[in-house]
Design an enzyme around this catalytic site. Structure first.
Site, mmCIF file in Angstrom:
data_model
loop_
_atom_site.group_PDB
_atom_site.id
_atom_site.type_symbol
_atom_site.label_atom_id
_atom_site.label_comp_id
_atom_site.label_asym_id
_atom_site.label_seq_id
_atom_site.Cartn_x
_atom_site.Cartn_y
_atom_site.Cartn_z
ATOM 1 C CD GLU A 128 33.256 -37.049 -64.418
ATOM 2 O OE1 GLU A 128 33.906 -38.076 -64.562
ATOM 3 O OE2 GLU A 128 33.765 -35.913 -64.407
HETATM 4 C C1 LIG Z 1 32.705 -28.076 -70.819
HETATM 5 C C2 LIG Z 1 33.305 -29.441 -70.840
HETATM 6 C C3 LIG Z 1 34.132 -29.846 -69.801
HETATM 7 C C4 LIG Z 1 34.709 -31.115 -69.821
HETATM 8 N N1 LIG Z 1 35.603 -31.473 -68.845
HETATM 9 C C5 LIG Z 1 36.359 -32.591 -69.016
HETATM 10 C C6 LIG Z 1 37.452 -32.870 -68.141
HETATM 11 O O1 LIG Z 1 37.712 -32.151 -67.177
HETATM 12 N N2 LIG Z 1 38.224 -33.963 -68.401
HETATM 13 C C7 LIG Z 1 37.978 -34.790 -69.462
HETATM 14 O O2 LIG Z 1 38.715 -35.740 -69.666
HETATM 15 N N3 LIG Z 1 36.935 -34.555 -70.303
HETATM 16 C C8 LIG Z 1 36.127 -33.482 -70.107
HETATM 17 N N4 LIG Z 1 35.085 -33.223 -70.966
HETATM 18 C C9 LIG Z 1 34.803 -34.161 -72.030
HETATM 19 C C10 LIG Z 1 33.518 -34.953 -71.813
HETATM 20 O O3 LIG Z 1 33.674 -35.829 -70.742
HETATM 21 C C11 LIG Z 1 33.180 -35.644 -73.147
HETATM 22 O O4 LIG Z 1 32.737 -34.633 -74.033
HETATM 23 C C12 LIG Z 1 32.152 -36.737 -72.984
HETATM 24 O O5 LIG Z 1 32.717 -37.814 -72.269
HETATM 25 C C13 LIG Z 1 31.618 -37.246 -74.305
HETATM 26 O O6 LIG Z 1 32.643 -37.522 -75.211
HETATM 27 P P1 LIG Z 1 32.577 -36.917 -76.688
HETATM 28 O O7 LIG Z 1 32.319 -35.460 -76.566
HETATM 29 O O8 LIG Z 1 33.761 -37.334 -77.436
HETATM 30 O O9 LIG Z 1 31.287 -37.575 -77.311
HETATM 31 P P2 LIG Z 1 31.204 -38.992 -78.076
HETATM 32 O O10 LIG Z 1 31.932 -40.037 -77.306
HETATM 33 O O11 LIG Z 1 31.553 -38.796 -79.483
HETATM 34 O O12 LIG Z 1 29.642 -39.293 -77.951
HETATM 35 C C14 LIG Z 1 28.664 -38.597 -78.718
HETATM 36 C C15 LIG Z 1 27.284 -39.146 -78.377
HETATM 37 O O13 LIG Z 1 27.221 -40.532 -78.721
HETATM 38 C C16 LIG Z 1 26.851 -41.324 -77.606
HETATM 39 N N5 LIG Z 1 27.640 -42.566 -77.608
HETATM 40 C C17 LIG Z 1 28.960 -42.703 -77.815
HETATM 41 N N6 LIG Z 1 29.313 -43.992 -77.710
HETATM 42 C C18 LIG Z 1 28.200 -44.679 -77.419
HETATM 43 C C19 LIG Z 1 27.905 -46.059 -77.159
HETATM 44 N N7 LIG Z 1 28.861 -46.990 -77.154
HETATM 45 N N8 LIG Z 1 26.624 -46.391 -76.882
HETATM 46 C C20 LIG Z 1 25.645 -45.466 -76.840
HETATM 47 N N9 LIG Z 1 25.864 -44.163 -77.087
HETATM 48 C C21 LIG Z 1 27.122 -43.770 -77.361
HETATM 49 C C22 LIG Z 1 27.172 -40.486 -76.368
HETATM 50 O O14 LIG Z 1 26.308 -40.801 -75.289
HETATM 51 C C23 LIG Z 1 26.950 -39.061 -76.881
HETATM 52 O O15 LIG Z 1 25.602 -38.713 -76.727
HETATM 53 C C24 LIG Z 1 34.439 -31.982 -70.907
HETATM 54 C C25 LIG Z 1 33.568 -31.588 -71.936
HETATM 55 C C26 LIG Z 1 33.036 -30.329 -71.918
HETATM 56 C C27 LIG Z 1 32.165 -29.914 -73.074
#
Ligand SMILES: Cc1cc2nc3c(=O)[nH]c(=O)nc-3n(C[C@H](O)[C@H](O)[C@H](O)COP(=O)(O)OP(=O)(O)OC[C@H]3O[C@@H](n4cnc5c(N)ncnc54)[C@H](O)[C@@H]3O)c2cc1C
Length: 597
Positions: free
Chosen positions: A441
């Protein structure tokens, strides 16, 4: 075996004596929510979760979800029966619009019950949690036909909703999204692409699942500006509302993950699935944000709920476990040792959680009340004021509550020593389950950027100005109230820290955006602590009032004052350290070359 007792008395205290929801009994929804009805809902809700969903929490974790050979997904044993009971009891539609079959009660009541649901079984509750967001999105931007087709079934629980943003190469940065929506001759769209990590993507609880999917049309810009939102039902819906053909959307696999095993986290394949545009073309993010904002407060609630259940189990253990003697002489002289709750360090962990939980519960319920007021208040001015505060509080509640939820769950585990690390006592599950709430989220760092980079400046800083005024007025009004000085004075210092941090940002961050990025988390923490301080002052005010009018339950109110004192002496002073972090800027943070890490 872990246990859970819903904190009904505490919820009632906050609703009736701290935020006093009954002062709004002239507003729609609140008229029906008499103290008697609210009490009955909380008592029955507590009974439901304690008897039906909590007993499934450990087995849900151990067995998890299964993807069958035909691609269907089965939830853990007992989940389907529990879901049917939940729906039969009407628990899914407490705050939903009566025009669509809901009970039309205020969100603040539904929120109170949701806390109990999550504490009892977070993985199970996620199946209905996202459905509420889907209802909100469709209600806000859907056509009349879409509303009539989908909302009643989502409200009565026959169907569930999901939210599909994430793709393998696209998480935080939604502009990278590559799922495609090709217009079809009949006005629908063919959706092609892969979404990952989709909570409740497939399961056996409901006859249909309504996916809300972000995708780009072929002629749309390949950036965030080109994203549209689509409804993609698992089973297509016929004109008469009956279920039609199986749509080309399926669960490719289940993610193997750290916690919330009872909730299915799916890789979803869209292979030319039929989708329907919802809202305007290329305005998909705006529509999805309606769902996400509702979900963000829900995720913040997950932090509080996990902190509460972990704390309850740690407190029970600490009262019973005999190890060592009290530093100030035996407290259990007949026994071979004292219970570990006599040790100040064990107390530190328990008090940190207790003071957070009770303050955060008040803050959460106040935020939910503001959501109601932003929709139902008598004047546009009041609606705007409430909406501004909700916007400001949402990223803070999401990030701070979930950071603390995980920290408190870990400290609760620590209270059990080695027994916290093994499965039997359930504490390690709370830690694993709580962890995800900091990530999904919008990861917590992104929430902090949303607060500092967007919410502070929105509408010329209107929301922050309104909040600061509210805080300063409260402080001024109660500065001389008998018994309040010990709470009002430190609250004033914390508000000064928030003001000082804001001024520093205004002076320095415009010229160097890294200053804003570096300050974002400590700034968010400062605002969160100030907000909890505001709640604890109001709790203390209510407790002092009750004691002055010779209320019964003296011990309950005295304990509120004791916990308030702990919060103000041990937790709130952290604002000063966070302010120093804000004012330290970004230079030392950014100095080392990336290759040196
Ligand atoms: C169990 C589970 C359930 C989920 N359920 C859903 C769902 O129902 N629907 C859905 O769509 N998604 C879902 N997700 C996905 C979740 O919302 C994403 O994993 C999350 O938004 C982070 O994206 P990412 O994993 O690609 O991390 P990334 O975007 O790669 O980020 C990695 C790290 O870098 C930081 N970061 C990235 N960009 C920036 C920036 N510009 N400035 C500062 N810091 C930054 C982030 O804060 C994070 O700490 C789920 C994930 C899990 C693990």
């Amino acid at each position: 075996m872990p246990t859970y007792k819903a904190p009904v008395r505490d919820t009632e205290f906050i609703l009736n004596e701290v935020i006093d929801i009954h002062q709004y009994s002239h507003l729609p929804g609140f008229t029906e929510a008499t103290p008697e009805l609210v009490s009955a809902i909380l008592i029955e809700g507590a009974k439901f979760v304690e008897e039906v969903t909590q007993p499934l929490n450990q087995i849900g974790d151990e067995v998890g979800c299964t993807r069958n050979d035909d691609g269907s997904v089965s939830t853990p044993p007992g989940f389907k029966q529990a879901y049917d009971k939940l729906i039969d009891g009407g628990w899914g539609g407490l705050a939903a619009d009566p025009d669509f079959g809901g009970q039309g009660l205020p969100h603040v009541i539904a929120n109170a019950f949701e806390e109990y649901m999550i504490s009892a079984n977070m993985a199970f509750t996620m199946y209905i949690g996202l459905t509420q967001g889907a209802i909100a999105s469709i209600a806000a931007v859907g056509s009349e036909k879409q509303k009539q087709t989908y909302i009643p079934k989502l409200v009565d629980g026959s169907w569930c909703g999901t939210m599909n943003l994430t793709e393998p190469h696209c998480g935080t940065d939604l502009g990278l999204l590559s799922t495609r929506a090709e217009p079809q001759a009949d006005g629908s769209y063919a959706i092609n692409g892969t979404k990952i990590f989709i909570s409740s993507g497939d399961h056996d609880l409901t006859e249909n699942i309504i996916h809300l999917v972000l995708a780009k049309m072929p002629d749309s810009p390949d950036s965030v500006r080109g994203i549209s939102l689509f409804i993609v039902p698992k089973f297509l819906v016929n004109e008469d509302g009956s279920l039609g053909a199986r749509n080309a959307v399926s669960c490719g696999s289940l993610e193997k993950k750290m916690g919330i095993h009872g909730n299915s986290t799916c890789v979803m394949n869209y292979d030319g699935a039929t989708g329907y545009l919802i809202g305007e073309k290329e305005k998909g993010l705006r529509a999805m944000f309606i769902m996400m904002n509702a979900a963000r407060l829900g995720v913040g609630l997950q932090g509080l709920a996990q902190s509460e259940v972990a704390y309850q189990n740690a407190a029970i253990y600490a009262r019973e476990r005999l190890q060592g003697r009290s530093l100030t002489g035996p407290k259990n002289a007949e026994g071979k040792a004292d219970p570990i709750i006599v040790h100040p360090d064990v107390r530190r962990m328990l008090m940190n959680a207790k003071a957070f939980n009770e303050g955060a519960r008040a803050l959460m319920l106040w935020a939910a009340l503001l959501v109601d007021l932003s929709q139902q208040a008598s004047s546009d001015e009041e609606k705007q004021h409430a909406g501004d505060l909700v916007g400001l509080l949402t990223p803070m509640i999401k990030a701070y509550f979930t950071d603390k939820g995980y920290e408190n769950a870990t400290n609760a585990q620590q209270c059990l020593g080695g027994h916290g690390y093994i499965r039997e006592w359930g504490l390690e599950q709370f830690v694993r389950d709580a962890r995800i709430a900091m990530i999904y989220e919008g990861a917590n760092g992104i929430q902090a950027l949303d607060l500092v980079g967007r919410k502070l400046a929105l509408n010329g800083g209107r929301a922050l100005r309104a909040y600061m005024k509210l805080l300063r007025n409260y402080i001024a009004q109660h500065a001389t109230t008998a018994g309040m000085n010990e709470f009002i004075e430190p609250l004033g210092h914390a508000v000064d820290d928030l003001q000082g941090s804001t001024t520093w940002l205004m002076k320095n961050a415009l010229g160097n955006a890294d200053h804003a990025g570096a300050a974002s988390v400590p700034y968010l923490y400062t605002m969160a602590l100030v907000s909890l301080g505001f709640m604890w002052a109001r709790i203390a005010e209510a407790a002092l009032g009750a004691l002055a009018s010779a209320a019964s339950e003296t011990e309950f109110y005295e304990n509120k004052l004791r916990t308030a004192r702990y919060f103000f002496s041990h937790m709130l002073p952290e604002t000063t350290v966070h302010r120093m972090r804000v004012e330290a800027g970004s230079a030392n943070l950014m100095a080392i070359d990336a290759a040196a890490f």
